[in-house]
Scaffold this motif. Structure first.
Motif, PDB file in Angstrom:
ATOM      1  N   ALA A 290      26.610  92.087 -11.800  1.00 56.62           N
ATOM      2  CA  ALA A 290      27.817  92.763 -11.329  1.00 56.62           C
ATOM      3  C   ALA A 290      29.062  92.172 -11.988  1.00 56.62           C
ATOM      4  O   ALA A 290      30.026  92.879 -12.285  1.00 56.62           O
ATOM      5  CB  ALA A 290      27.929  92.636  -9.808  1.00 56.62           C
ATOM      6  N   LEU A 291      28.988  90.863 -12.224  1.00 54.78           N
ATOM      7  CA  LEU A 291      30.148  90.166 -12.773  1.00 54.78           C
ATOM      8  C   LEU A 291      30.607  90.736 -14.114  1.00 54.78           C
ATOM      9  O   LEU A 291      31.796  90.773 -14.414  1.00 54.78           O
ATOM     10  CB  LEU A 291      29.755  88.696 -12.938  1.00 54.78           C
ATOM     11  N   VAL A 292      29.675  91.205 -14.920  1.00 55.89           N
ATOM     12  CA  VAL A 292      30.041  91.581 -16.291  1.00 55.89           C
ATOM     13  C   VAL A 292      30.170  93.087 -16.475  1.00 55.89           C
ATOM     14  O   VAL A 292      30.233  93.556 -17.608  1.00 55.89           O
ATOM     15  CB  VAL A 292      29.021  91.031 -17.308  1.00 55.89           C
TER      16      VAL A 292
ATOM     17  N   LEU B 576      36.009  72.119 -19.371  1.00 60.45           N
ATOM     18  CA  LEU B 576      34.575  72.064 -19.089  1.00 60.45           C
ATOM     19  C   LEU B 576      34.166  73.179 -18.137  1.00 60.45           C
ATOM     20  O   LEU B 576      33.209  73.916 -18.378  1.00 60.45           O
ATOM     21  CB  LEU B 576      34.221  70.705 -18.478  1.00 60.45           C
ATOM     22  N   TYR B 577      34.922  73.344 -17.058  1.00 62.88           N
ATOM     23  CA  TYR B 577      34.564  74.349 -16.056  1.00 62.88           C
ATOM     24  C   TYR B 577      34.688  75.758 -16.635  1.00 62.88           C
ATOM     25  O   TYR B 577      33.868  76.622 -16.340  1.00 62.88           O
ATOM     26  CB  TYR B 577      35.455  74.223 -14.817  1.00 62.88           C
ATOM     27  N   GLY B 584      29.803  80.492 -18.614  1.00 68.61           N
ATOM     28  CA  GLY B 584      28.360  80.492 -18.402  1.00 68.61           C
ATOM     29  C   GLY B 584      27.928  81.645 -17.513  1.00 68.61           C
ATOM     30  O   GLY B 584      26.935  82.316 -17.801  1.00 68.61           O
ATOM     31  N   ALA B 585      28.669  81.881 -16.446  1.00 74.41           N
ATOM     32  CA  ALA B 585      28.300  82.963 -15.530  1.00 74.41           C
ATOM     33  C   ALA B 585      28.348  84.301 -16.248  1.00 74.41           C
ATOM     34  O   ALA B 585      27.477  85.149 -16.069  1.00 74.41           O
ATOM     35  CB  ALA B 585      29.248  82.978 -14.324  1.00 74.41           C
ATOM     36  N   ARG B 586      29.356  84.473 -17.099  1.00 73.37           N
ATOM     37  CA  ARG B 586      29.443  85.750 -17.810  1.00 73.37           C
ATOM     38  C   ARG B 586      28.307  85.888 -18.813  1.00 73.37           C
ATOM     39  O   ARG B 586      27.748  86.967 -18.985  1.00 73.37           O
ATOM     40  CB  ARG B 586      30.799  85.871 -18.505  1.00 73.37           C
ATOM     41  N   ARG B 587      27.960  84.758 -19.464  1.00 70.19           N
ATOM     42  CA  ARG B 587      26.849  84.831 -20.424  1.00 70.19           C
ATOM     43  C   ARG B 587      25.545  85.163 -19.719  1.00 70.19           C
ATOM     44  O   ARG B 587      24.782  86.031 -20.166  1.00 70.19           O
ATOM     45  CB  ARG B 587      26.734  83.511 -21.190  1.00 70.19           C
ATOM     46  N   VAL B 588      25.317  84.493 -18.583  1.00 68.88           N
ATOM     47  CA  VAL B 588      24.096  84.784 -17.820  1.00 68.88           C
ATOM     48  C   VAL B 588      24.099  86.247 -17.385  1.00 68.88           C
ATOM     49  O   VAL B 588      23.101  86.962 -17.515  1.00 68.88           O
ATOM     50  CB  VAL B 588      23.999  83.855 -16.588  1.00 68.88           C
TER      51      VAL B 588
END
Lengths: 501, 650
Positions: A290-292, B576-577, B584-588
């Protein structure tokens, strides 16, 4: 008023009303009749709430008439604490959808309105039916108006989306039909309540459970059979998305509670790991997806899947808790949480789709990138949007919090890691909801189209306002809803902890 | 009294609703009148409650207001617990809030969002009051998230600024990471006790201390340690302890009054308050106390250091807040809860004062926040200057002012503590005294002393801020001095009664109390102790480097370049964050979407199934040629085969 066949009225008034609207044709009268019928149905559903006897798990407002005597098929209706709130959700949402389509739909207005009214009747039928054949008829009939709604009033890729939607859901329900017929052969009855008492061996139970899973997991939808939903939502007109998200998905959750758990308790216990796994994947995996998303409707569609993951998780936690602790402490918390989550998600997802509809009607784009700084030109709308986005991320005081909170509380009774993964929704839900807000609502006016936006008109304000009140009311005082469903849930828990083997 | 309790949070809420929904109708004057009235009522009633409970010694009030919901016998309620701890928090919160409300009239004078701002800060006051008055974990979580929400709305108050809407999203998400731990802690409590009520849970603390929970298969962990650590994760988020501190400096994007109220005096202290409230649980876990102590001390020292190199006036104070929150947290870890709360109180006064004074400077300079463009302001803004001096001395811990009493108590307590990590913590908080004095007086010298460095036009129009700004400064300066004299009562005495529980073995404050003989003796003793001399050294260093010989500061910056860069980059947490979590969250997400959903499920399974059907159909269709002789041929073959089988079988 108590003696009225309320449930029949709730089913047939909108269906007959819908036919009247069709007969009236595309005049100005069609919309008014449609609104009248929808409001009348809503009013008819109120005695269901006020007259509902709390403190009992018995079916209420029951109606029983023989239908097809040769096969022992009956017109048998009734509601308990699980189904009654969902009927109210249906009647409430339909009124809003009719109002929301008032000016937007220019093409075949009467047919549009009629489709929603007939759909409402079918959905009420699904929730009220206590006979498996009757249930199945409504369950399948429901697909037709929705198929038409997406196919006729949908977006450019509507043909692909409708086919996918129809085939997916139809595929699932065929297996359900087989298992319903099998149980008829075993019991000689089509009564759902008889099925619940029917003794079945473990293999039978597992096969029946998997058949039901096919039907209901697709409806919910659970990962990995969820991919029809984003496509259907993107192509559906606003009203279609609202009904789809707010009510049709709930039928999956309702099915688990009405069929899977009580009919096949041992199989449910056996396969609970699968459901828990699928639910957690829905929460975490879908949260990341959902985020992307670039498309607002897709984002909300994916968020729906993640939120419905809480429903299925909450419903099935009981077996995980039984296996972990040997008792059922905490199970009702999860199951009630799952139920509240269904109602709450009905409000919030409906509201969010309506919000996207408001923007789409003005700008004709669902792309997030087409917006930015909407608050500058539509402050009232922005307030609603932010409220619903926060509710979507489970802010306490809104309905979105109640179910998630209860399910997380319950999950820790079963296993720390289940609770931990479920609780990631606090972060993921906030991330995709508020990032959406940041890109669409906040910031400088992004382009000329945003600069030219007009704030909500009275009609839109009423619709979003009603949902805002619902979201806050359920968030601030969920007690009455919990009281209504409490006895039914307790009875269900007691029922499923007794093995049928 | 119950109606009084109820009226305390509801009065600001009413103000917030009126100003928020009918802001246009009632106008600016109406908006600030109604919200200030609401908060003033809350303040007055808080004083009544304080008198009733603290001075008149009324018994603890603990009762539900309404039942939110009941599930499985688990009562989820909204209710109030009013004891001396609550009473103190009520007075502090409503007083600072009232000062900030009044100040806002001047600060936000020209802002188009005037009514909205008042609505938000009144709403914040309501949320904070609900948080501190709660008698159960549900309402605590409510207040916890509600203050986070208002903080989100206020940091992003100027919603057209990209930096502001970045900061508010960041603040909310980092807080949510804390809440993630917090809700799990609450869930663990419910699992163990089947109750959300403080009193019930605390009553079973003894039993919980003996229980274990299996998190990794085969490893049993102490249940109460797990609960306390999870709760503390929540406190780390809200009270901005390392490594969840990153949101607080960015929160300075919000208007200055809320930096004072929310991001210094009240909301960020919620974590400290919560841990103190949970002292009956924390006391049973040495491990949790050790973690709290070390995290607090690390935050105190390392965040203070960053404050030394900041040039934005608000950011200096923000890092100072982080460092002071570290002190409070460290005090909790040393079981000196009363000292932590005492520092919370004194800090609320002098830090709100410093922020509001900074705001006064900022409006005088037309929203300039860079200290390199200030200087010499003491001649133009005497009230702001003198109140800042009071605030700075209090913050640096100079004897006679509030900060001295509270900070010295904390340092002494940690010195005595035997919690794990206390030795390290002691050195960190001790050295922090020097750092605190250094950044505080660096700010004071850069802003108020030396030659004015602003442009000529600004300088010509420099003048003291209006009364609505200076009066709150003066009113806050008073408790910044005198509140410290309560040390004997609040920190060493029996002020908190049963509200805070300390086990015999941890009772460092009790030990200190035996040596405590009045404030004068305490001050005299303080002047012979290292913290005082370190504070003086810090002030002297600041004077040398930033007033007497500014070129030395430049030279130091060049010689210590690596250190300077590390501090200026804030140890690289943000980068870093951003890379690891945000990126990272967007890549995942993209990976799962494009590979999981689009290719595997949709491409291979769903559309793959459709393609398979199509493929099979195409093959089968090939057989339906429509030529009669094909079908006849097939029939003959079939006939022969059947015949063959029949004959063979026979």
């Amino acid at each position: 008023m108590v003696d009225w066949p309320l449930l029949s009225l709730l089913i047939w008034v909108p269906i007959v009303g819908g036919l009247c609207v069709l007969a009236a044709g595309d005049g100005p009268g069609a919309k008014r009749i449609a609104l009248g019928v929808a409001v009348a149905t809503l009013l008819l559903s109120i005695p269901l709430w006020t007259g509902f006897e709390r403190g009992t798990a018995e079916m209420q407002f029951t109606e029983f008439h023989p239908w097809i005597g040769a096969f022992n098929v009956n017109y048998h209706l009734g509601v308990d604490g699980i189904s009654m709130p969902l009927i109210l959700l249906t009647t409430f949402t339909t009124v809003l959808v009719v109002i929301a389509g008032w000016e937007v739909i220019q093409y075949r207005v009467a047919q549009y309105m009629a489709a929603f009214l007939i759909l409402e009747g079918f959905m009420n039928g699904v929730f009220a039916a206590l006979d498996a054949v009757l249930f199945y008829v409504f369950f399948e009939a429901m697909l037709i108006p929705m198929f038409l709604i997406i196919g006729v009033w949908g977006g450019p890729r509507r043909v692909y989306a409708t086919l996918k939607f129809f085939l997916y859901t139809f595929f699932g329900s065929v297996f359900m039909l087989v298992s319903l017929l099998y149980m008829y052969s075993q019991s000689g009855s089509f009564s759902i309540l008889d099925y619940q008492e029917l003794r079945l061996g473990l293999t039978e139970q597992i096969l029946i459970f998997l058949a039901f899973l096919g039907a209901f997991a697709i409806k919910v939808p659970m990962w990995p059979v969820h991919t029809w939903l984003p496509d259907a939502h993107v192509e559906a007109p606003t009203g279609g998305s609202v009904i789809l998200a707010a009510i049709m998905l709930k039928i999956g959750g309702y099915g688990f509670l009405r069929f899977s758990l009580p009919i096949t308790p041992d199989a449910s216990a056996e396969l609970t790991w699968l459901i828990v796994l699928m639910s957690l994947v829905a929460v975490v995996y879908i949260g990341f997806v959902a985020l992307v998303q670039q498309d607002m409707k897709k984002l909300i569609a994916y968020s729906s899947i993640a939120h419905m993951g809480f429903t299925t998780l909450g419903v099935f936690l009981i077996f995980a808790i039984l296996q972990a602790t040997g008792g059922t402490v905490g199970a009702a918390l999860g199951m009630q949480g799952g139920m509240v989550q269904m109602v709450s998600h009905g409000f919030i997802s409906g509201a969010l789709f309506l919000c996207v509809g408001v923007l789409y009607d003005r700008v004709h784009s669902r792309e997030i990138a087409a917006y930015g700084g909407v608050v500058n030109t539509m402050p009232v709308f922005a307030s609603f949007f932010v409220l619903f986005a926060l509710a979507n991320s489970g802010l306490p005081g809104t309905s979105g919090f109640v179910g998630e909170f209860m399910v997380i509380l319950s999950a820790l009774h079963a296993d720390f890691w289940i609770a931990l993964l479920a609780a990631t929704t606090l972060i993921l839900g906030a991330a995709y909801s508020l990032w959406l807000v940041k890109r669409v609502i906040f910031g400088k006016v992004a382009n000329e189209q945003v600069a030219a936006l007009q704030d909500l008109n009275a009609r839109e304000f009423v619709v979003l306002g009603a949902l805002a009140v619902a979201v806050l009311a359920l968030g601030l005082y969920p007690g009455p809803l919990l009281d209504v469903m409490g006895p039914s849930i307790d009875q269900l828990i007691q029922h499923v902890t007794v093995s049928k083997l | 009294m119950e109606n009084v309790y109820l009226a305390i949070p509801l009065a600001p809420l009413a103000g917030a609703i009126v100003a928020g929904l009918f802001g246009k109708a009632i106008g600016r004057r109406g908006a600030h009148t109604v919200t200030i009235l609401g908060v003033a009522v809350a303040f007055a009633l808080s004083l009544v409650v304080f008198k009733h409970h603290v001075l008149d010694g009324a018994s603890v009030h603990n009762a539900a207001v309404y039942t939110w919901g009941v599930s499985e016998g688990l009562r989820m309620e909204v209710g109030f617990l009013i004891d001396n701890l609550t009473a103190l928090m009520l007075v502090v919160v409503t007083f600072v809030s009232l000062m900030v409300h009044i100040y806002t009239i001047g600060y936000m004078h020209d802002d188009p969002g005037y009514q909205r701002f008042f609505s938000y800060i009144a709403l914040f006051t309501f949320s904070m009051l609900m948080l501190v008055m709660s008698n159960n974990f549900l309402q605590l979580f409510f207040g916890w998230e509600a203050v986070g929400l208002v903080s989100y709305l206020l940091i992003g108050f100027w919603y057209t600024r990209e930096s502001a809407i970045f900061a508010n999203l960041k603040a909310f998400l980092v807080n949510r990471v804390g809440d993630f731990g917090f809700i799990l802690g609450i869930a663990a409590i419910v699992m163990a006790t089947h109750s959300l009520d403080y009193a019930t849970v605390f009553g079973q603390a003894d039993r919980l201390a003996g229980e274990t929970i299996s998190i990794f298969a085969g490893r049993e962990w102490s249940l109460i340690t797990v609960i306390c650590l999870l709760l503390f994760v929540g406190a780390m988020g809200k009270s901005a302890q390392m490594p969840l501190h990153v949101w607080l400096p960015d929160s300075m994007e919000g208007p200055t009054p809320i930096s004072a109220l929310i991001h210094a005096a009240t909301m960020v202290t919620a974590g400290v308050f919560m841990v103190a409230r949970m002292s009956p649980l924390f006391e049973y876990s040495e491990v949790a106390l050790g973690v709290v102590l070390v995290i607090g001390a690390l935050t105190a020292f390392f965040m203070g250091l960053v404050g030394v190199v900041q040039n934005d006036i608000k950011r200096v104070i923000a890092y100072s807040t982080l460092s002071q929150l570290g002190y409070m947290t460290a005090a909790l870890g040393a079981s000196a809860y009363a000292a932590g709360i005492f520092h919370l109180m004194t800090h609320a006064f002098f830090k709100a004062l410093l922020f509001l004074a900074a705001g006064s400077v900022i409006i005088a300079l037309h929203h300039e926040q860079d200290m390199r463009k200030m200087g010499g302001l003491r001649r133009y803004m005497p009230i702001t200057f003198w109140t800042s001096v009071v605030g700075s001395l209090a913050l640096a811990g100079i004897p006679g002012l509030a900060g001295f009493f509270s900070k010295d108590t904390i340092i002494e307590a940690i010195h005595l503590s035997e919690a794990p990590g206390a030795g390290l913590a002691y050195w960190l908080v001790l050295l922090s005294v020097f750092v605190t004095a250094l950044y505080t007086f660096r700010l004071l010298f850069l802003v108020f002393f030396g030659e004015p460095r602003m442009d000529a036009h600004t300088r010509e129009h420099l003048h003291e801020s209006p009364k609505v700004v200076t009066v709150p400064l003066v009113l806050l300066a008073i408790p910044s001095v005198i509140s410290g004299y309560l040390v004997g009562w609040v920190a060493f005495g029996d002020y908190f009664g049963g509200a805070i529980v300390v086990h015999e073995a941890h009772d460092v404050l009790g030990e200190l109390a035996r040596e405590y003989h009045g404030v004068w003796g305490f001050m005299l003793h303080g002047m012979m102790a290292p913290p005082f001399w370190l504070a003086l050294a810090g002030i002297a260093t600041a004077w040398v480097f930033f007033h007497w010989r500014p070129e030395l500061a430049e030279a130091a910056r060049l010689t210590l370049r690596p250190v300077y860069v590390v501090l200026e980059r804030k140890y690289g947490f943000d980068e870093l964050y951003l890379f690891l979590f945000a990126g990272g969250a967007r890549r995942v997400g993209r990976f799962l979407w494009q590979w999981g959903d689009a290719r595997l499920i949709d491409g291979l399974l769903v559309n793959g199934a459709a393609r398979t059907v199509g493929w099979v159909a195409a093959r089968v269709r090939g057989m339906q040629t429509g030529y009669l002789y094909h079908y006849a041929f097939a029939m003959i073959i079939g006939l022969i085969l059947l015949l063959a089988r029949y004959l063979y079988a026979a």
